[in-house]
Enzyme design. Sequence first.
Site, PDB file in Angstrom:
ATOM      1  N   THR A  73       0.842  -1.192   0.000  1.00 52.39           N
ATOM      2  CA  THR A  73       0.000   0.000   0.000  1.00 52.39           C
ATOM      3  C   THR A  73       0.879   1.244   0.000  1.00 52.39           C
ATOM      4  O   THR A  73       2.091   1.180   0.168  1.00 52.39           O
ATOM      5  CB  THR A  73      -0.948   0.006   1.208  1.00 52.39           C
ATOM      6  OG1 THR A  73      -0.167  -0.074   2.415  1.00 52.39           O
ATOM      7  CG2 THR A  73      -1.892  -1.179   1.169  1.00 52.39           C
ATOM      8  N   ALA A  96      -4.637  -6.054  -4.010  1.00 49.33           N
ATOM      9  CA  ALA A  96      -5.619  -5.989  -2.934  1.00 49.33           C
ATOM     10  C   ALA A  96      -4.986  -5.275  -1.749  1.00 49.33           C
ATOM     11  O   ALA A  96      -3.797  -5.455  -1.468  1.00 49.33           O
ATOM     12  CB  ALA A  96      -6.086  -7.376  -2.522  1.00 49.33           C
ATOM     13  N   ASN A  98      -5.862  -5.956   1.119  1.00 52.39           N
ATOM     14  CA  ASN A  98      -5.824  -6.997   2.140  1.00 52.39           C
ATOM     15  C   ASN A  98      -6.241  -8.311   1.491  1.00 52.39           C
ATOM     16  O   ASN A  98      -7.275  -8.372   0.828  1.00 52.39           O
ATOM     17  CB  ASN A  98      -6.766  -6.631   3.289  1.00 52.39           C
ATOM     18  CG  ASN A  98      -6.496  -7.436   4.533  1.00 52.39           C
ATOM     19  OD1 ASN A  98      -6.413  -8.646   4.491  1.00 52.39           O
ATOM     20  ND2 ASN A  98      -6.351  -6.748   5.658  1.00 52.39           N
ATOM     21  N   HIS A 131      -2.705  -0.862  13.789  1.00 53.68           N
ATOM     22  CA  HIS A 131      -1.676  -1.755  13.271  1.00 53.68           C
ATOM     23  C   HIS A 131      -0.408  -1.659  14.114  1.00 53.68           C
ATOM     24  O   HIS A 131      -0.264  -0.766  14.939  1.00 53.68           O
ATOM     25  CB  HIS A 131      -1.343  -1.424  11.806  1.00 53.68           C
ATOM     26  CG  HIS A 131      -2.345  -1.949  10.829  1.00 53.68           C
ATOM     27  ND1 HIS A 131      -3.484  -1.255  10.501  1.00 53.68           N
ATOM     28  CD2 HIS A 131      -2.395  -3.111  10.119  1.00 53.68           C
ATOM     29  CE1 HIS A 131      -4.188  -1.955   9.617  1.00 53.68           C
ATOM     30  NE2 HIS A 131      -3.542  -3.078   9.371  1.00 53.68           N
ATOM     31  N   LYS A 135       4.353  -0.574  10.623  1.00 56.49           N
ATOM     32  CA  LYS A 135       3.607  -0.264   9.393  1.00 56.49           C
ATOM     33  C   LYS A 135       3.914   1.161   8.970  1.00 56.49           C
ATOM     34  O   LYS A 135       3.760   2.105   9.755  1.00 56.49           O
ATOM     35  CB  LYS A 135       2.101  -0.456   9.614  1.00 56.49           C
ATOM     36  CG  LYS A 135       1.295  -0.266   8.333  1.00 56.49           C
ATOM     37  CD  LYS A 135      -0.120  -0.752   8.496  1.00 56.49           C
ATOM     38  CE  LYS A 135      -0.929  -0.538   7.217  1.00 56.49           C
ATOM     39  NZ  LYS A 135      -0.331  -1.237   6.051  1.00 56.49           N
ATOM     40  N   GLY A 141      -4.178   0.549   3.820  1.00 56.84           N
ATOM     41  CA  GLY A 141      -4.892   0.362   2.560  1.00 56.84           C
ATOM     42  C   GLY A 141      -6.260  -0.255   2.777  1.00 56.84           C
ATOM     43  O   GLY A 141      -7.225   0.072   2.066  1.00 56.84           O
TER      44      GLY A 141
END
Length: 235
Positions: A73, A96, A98, A131, A135, A141
């Site tokens: 992302t 994606a 996720n 998170h 990260k 994302g």
Amino acid sequence: MKIALLGYGRMGKTIEQIALQKGHEIVLKVDENTKNYDITIADVAIDFSIPSVAFNNITNCFKNNVPVVSGTTGWLAKFEEAKTICKQQKGAFIYASNYSLGVNIFFELNNYLAKMMHHLDDYQISLEEIHHTKKLDAPSGTAITLAEDIIKHSSKNSWTLDVTNNETELPIVAKRIDDVPGTHSIKYKSKVDTIDIKHTAHNRDGFALGAVVAAEWLVGKTGVFTMKDVLGLNK
């Protein structure tokens, strides 16, 4: 299946474990110190790198006829350009935010709830994601995907990384806490009640497994796809 890992951080290592358990071979591990490599030795590439190199990783796969699955992302300003290059090169691509099966079900639930809440103006909408501290991007994302689906069915025009009193913006709160794989919560709050939906990941295995499943599905195909295609949710 011979897999190239573009990005060999925490997710890359988890994907390696899952892929090996499923009988696949890791033929290439690319990190920030890898200068030159031959992507053509792989049947498919899985990109969980960093925003600054993701676009180059992905388009290099297109140019060398290697299908690529990306979960990186923070690079999506170039997403449409990547899709164009993929189509020009007759490549194969899945992006994606996720790859977890549970999260993709949560995406569908979020979208359905947003449609139901569309005309109920008494409810204030908010979104929170949590998170781990390593990260790099915020919001996640996954949070952006959730927000965009809410915006499609609401009076909101955009999302903002802050609490806001602006009625046209959807606020996203991003928190970073040690060793949290990923938690996403959506809240509809009125004076009389609150509706919450929430997804909590217990570890990274679900993300990694989904990415490997997506890579298995992508080999032999041409085009730009999503996890809805992989999971048959577009039918």
